[in-house]
Design a protein around this motif. Structure first.
Motif, PDB file in Angstrom:
ATOM      1  N   GLU A   1       5.938  -3.238   0.006  1.00  0.00           N
ATOM      2  CA  GLU A   1       7.050  -2.777   1.013  1.00  0.00           C
ATOM      3  C   GLU A   1       6.294  -2.500   2.375  1.00  0.00           C
ATOM      4  N   GLY A   2       5.018  -2.697   2.412  1.00  0.00           N
ATOM      5  CA  GLY A   2       4.472  -2.466   3.870  1.00  0.00           C
ATOM      6  C   GLY A   2       4.200  -1.178   4.203  1.00  0.00           C
TER       7      GLY A   2
ATOM      8  N   GLU B   1      -4.120  -5.681   6.267  1.00  0.00           N
ATOM      9  CA  GLU B   1      -3.652  -6.002   7.723  1.00  0.00           C
ATOM     10  C   GLU B   1      -4.191  -7.483   8.137  1.00  0.00           C
ATOM     11  N   TYR B   2      -3.564  -8.303   8.724  1.00  0.00           N
ATOM     12  CA  TYR B   2      -3.792  -9.677   9.269  1.00  0.00           C
ATOM     13  C   TYR B   2      -4.367 -10.426   8.065  1.00  0.00           C
TER      14      TYR B   2
ATOM     15  N   ASP C   1      -2.551 -10.505   5.347  1.00  0.00           N
ATOM     16  CA  ASP C   1      -1.219 -10.536   4.393  1.00  0.00           C
ATOM     17  C   ASP C   1      -1.140 -11.492   3.728  1.00  0.00           C
TER      18      ASP C   1
ATOM     19  N   GLY D   1       8.657  -3.223   6.539  1.00  0.00           N
ATOM     20  CA  GLY D   1       7.540  -3.313   6.348  1.00  0.00           C
ATOM     21  C   GLY D   1       7.159  -4.812   5.548  1.00  0.00           C
ATOM     22  N   ARG D   2       8.175  -5.583   5.381  1.00  0.00           N
ATOM     23  CA  ARG D   2       7.947  -7.142   5.204  1.00  0.00           C
ATOM     24  C   ARG D   2       7.955  -7.960   6.524  1.00  0.00           C
TER      25      ARG D   2
ATOM     26  N   ARG E   1       7.084  -6.797   9.543  1.00  0.00           N
ATOM     27  CA  ARG E   1       6.016  -6.706  10.546  1.00  0.00           C
ATOM     28  C   ARG E   1       4.822  -7.667  10.104  1.00  0.00           C
ATOM     29  N   PRO E   2       4.429  -7.850   8.990  1.00  0.00           N
ATOM     30  CA  PRO E   2       3.428  -8.646   8.651  1.00  0.00           C
ATOM     31  C   PRO E   2       3.784 -10.176   9.108  1.00  0.00           C
TER      32      PRO E   2
END
Lengths: 473, 189
Positions: free
Chosen positions: B72-73, A132-133, A135, A64-65, A67-68
């Protein structure tokens, strides 16, 4: 009838030596470097789908970190920086003057590097804004705005002092990119944070931004690059000036309406969904106008693809553009959306747009420009050819695996008798193919980077490419 | 007009921004003014109009959990929306009861929208009350212990931190609870 500003009529040879191109070199070399660094991150997150424990117990490297970081790194570190570097090359040449301020350009490049490094540190630390985008944390986003203004002032300053009155279509697309990006970026990164903007309202602003980040930043920037380099690399005038105008103005009008198609069937007003669907389908107009123009320009010139790596990238990018922009309007239809939305089909589609189309066009530009600004020849045409085939085969492997897998996943989801976890397990072979395709793409990135850096380092040991000769339109 | 814009930079700027702002303003500023449900918290006490209930704001602890969810996305793999699709309503349901469709008025206090674009893991719009804290603790430590075949990453730094675990679970238990959709109020804590 007005004289058509065909690219080939610009007296290139006369103006060739006035350009300093320091900014071009800094932006392009930086972009190529980040392409490789973020490529490693891309491979890591592809591996995490296959081996979920991989680097899994360290918070900084959790999916989750990363991916951005992958998304922002590719969008801003590689692609936007490459497009900006190419703009610093294209605009002064189309205007017949030097870049308005080389010092400002160099400062912009330095600031851009500060932005990318801060983005890497803050995203891995979990300091993501959660949109999203958009971030990047707000202080970094402020730096992006400053850098964008510096870029805009320099490009518009160059255009204001131009010697050739008529502007070629690449110039319009770049001006459009600068203007629209300013407002699209402010919407996604700042308007979303205004007091009272929550929930669906915030989501609607976010989709306006994410959709137009592709549609009004990377599309016009990528098309500006393609409109310049397809005629340049093939030494052929553009097929139709009028058609390029239709493509441009329909893009300018249609794109911005489509943000809500990211929430079709979701908790957002039905009528807004319908508006976004109607305008999404209308996107076929600008896309087909552009693609027809590119294909018709190449008429009788296709044999050149054989030994011209830039053209290979440009024309396969054009085909991917046609495909990705056929998919987009189709996804927005409610019946199709009910199957493909939220599935792995979507990353397949997104990668065809950002990697297959706009990164291919940017790479074509980099392969063309780097030997010329360093006044040398490309380190190795053979390696460049290899990089193209690795990108093409790896890319096709990834896109098709994700489409087939995503479509299958969507059908499974639509049968609630199948437990969700079974639809996850079913996709494991698809994610393995994606990882292996990713290795090929990464191989392409490494060859690309090696070739470009070797060209820059080895400059002076080889003969410069002869100055391009003006072609009669 | 179009024939002239290619030599008139000022005209170009006006036209390009004008077209952009028509669509931009009509699709971002106008909708919340026209559709009040975007900003008015959900409240319904009439069972004839669908599920009853009331959207309440987040407590301090739930808000801390919300920040962890963003940090944590989680939204990159979990959507939070029960779409108007029969399969979504069934899949987000629980123990034979269908979940209500998500409506804009359920998200009015969401300081970061978490609708998501990709569903690698299941949707979380109605996860509140489905699993108890012990389940979540074990699941964050290693998802595959409870769901064989899962590809969710482990989160030991949360599972080993009692404060963060409590906060995050408190946030998750709020998901979808504005609408009282469980027939026997059988929500887990």
């Amino acid at each position: 009838m007005a004289v058509q500003p065909t690219l080939a009529s610009a007296p290139v040879a006369a103006g060739q030596d006035i350009h300093q191109d320091t900014t071009v070199k800094m932006f392009l070399l930086g972009a190529v470097g980040y392409f490789a660094i973020v490529g490693v991150i891309a491979l890591i997150i592809a591996a995490k789908f296959v081996w979920p424990e991989f680097l899994g117990t360290i918070s900084y490297f959790t999916y989750g970190r990363m991916r951005p970081l992958h998304v922002n790194g590719m969008l801003f570190g590689w692609l936007l920086a490459a497009d900006m570097g190419l703009a610093y090359y294209i605009v002064p040449r189309l205007c017949g003057v030097r870049l308005w301020s080389e010092k400002l350009g160099v400062a912009t490049s330095i600031l851009w590097n500060i932005i990318i490094v801060s983005a890497i540190v803050s995203l891995l630390g979990g300091y993501q804004k959660g949109l999203e985008y958009a971030d990047l944390p707000t202080p970094v986003a402020v730096l992006v705005v400053i850098a964008w203004v510096m870029f805009g002032v320099n490009i518009f300053g160059t255009i204001a002092t131009r010697k050739y009155q008529q502007m070629y279509v690449s110039t319009w697309y770049l001006m459009g990119t600068i203007l629209w990006t300013a407002f699209v970026y402010l919407t996604g990164n700042f308007a979303t944070l205004l007091p009272g903007i929550t929930g669906v309202n915030q989501a609607n602003l976010t989709w306006m931004y994410t959709h137009n980040a592709v549609g009004l930043i990377f599309t016009p920037a990528g098309l500006a690059v393609a409109y310049y380099f397809i005629p340049r690399a093939s030494n052929t005038p553009l097929f139709s000036h009028k058609l390029s105008m239709i493509g441009f103005w329909s893009l300018a009008f249609v794109y911005v309406w489509t943000g809500a198609h990211h929430m079709i069937h979701g908790p957002i007003s039905q009528w807004l969904q319908t508006i976004s669907i109607v305008f999404s389908v209308m996107l076929l107009i600008p896309v087909w106008a552009v693609v027809y123009n590119f294909i018709a320009t190449m008429k009788g010139q296709w044999h050149q693809l054989g030994d011209n790596v830039s053209l290979k990238f440009l024309m396969s990018g054009t085909v991917f553009y046609l495909l990705t922009c056929f998919q987009g309007p189709m996804h927005s239809l409610r019946s199709v959306n009910a199957i493909v939305s939220k599935t792995d089909w979507i990353p397949g589609h997104a990668h065809m747009a950002v990697l297959g189309t706009f990164s291919f066009m940017a790479m074509a530009g980099v392969y063309y420009v780097i030997p010329r600004v360093f006044k040398t020849t490309l380190h190795s045409e053979t390696l460049a050819n290899w990089s193209f085939w690795l990108f093409l085969i790896g890319g096709l492997g990834m896109f098709t695996a994700l489409w087939l897998g995503g479509f299958w996943q969507g059908w499974q989801w639509n049968n609630p008798a199948i437990p969700f976890i079974d639809t996850v397990v079913a996709l494991k072979p698809v994610w393995m193919v994606r990882f292996l395709s990713g290795i090929m793409i990464f191989g392409g990135i490494v060859l690309f980077m090696f070739n470009i850096i070797s060209t820059a380092i080895g400059a002076g040991q080889r003969q410069a490419i002869p100055q391009p000769v003006a072609v009669k339109a | 007009m179009l024939q002239k814009t290619d030599s008139n930079a000022t005209g170009f700027v006006v036209a390009a921004l004008g077209l952009f702002f028509i669509g931009g303003l009509l699709t971002t500023v106008a909708p919340p003014l026209l559709d009040k449900s975007w900003n008015k918290p959900f409240k319904n006490s009439d069972p004839a109009k669908g599920p009853t209930g009331k959207l309440v704001g987040y407590t301090e602890q739930e808000m801390r959990g919300y920040h962890i969810y963003v940090r944590e996305g989680c939204k990159y793999c979990h959507t939070q929306q029960v779409r108007t699709l029969a399969s979504d309503v069934k899949r987000s349901g629980w123990k034979g009861v269908d979940a209500p469709v998500s409506t804009p008025d359920e998200f009015v206090y969401d300081w970061r929208q978490t609708f998501g674009t990709k569903r690698t893991g299941p949707d979380l719009a109605r996860v509140g009350g489905k699993y108890n804290k012990q389940w979540h603790a074990a699941h964050f430590r290693n998802p595959r212990d409870l769901v064989p075949g899962s590809i969710m990453p482990p989160f030991p730094w949360i599972a080993d931190n009692p404060q963060e675990l409590d906060d995050l679970v408190a946030y998750l238990q709020t998901r979808g609870r504005a609408k009282d959709w469980r027939p026997d109020n059988d929500y887990e804590k």
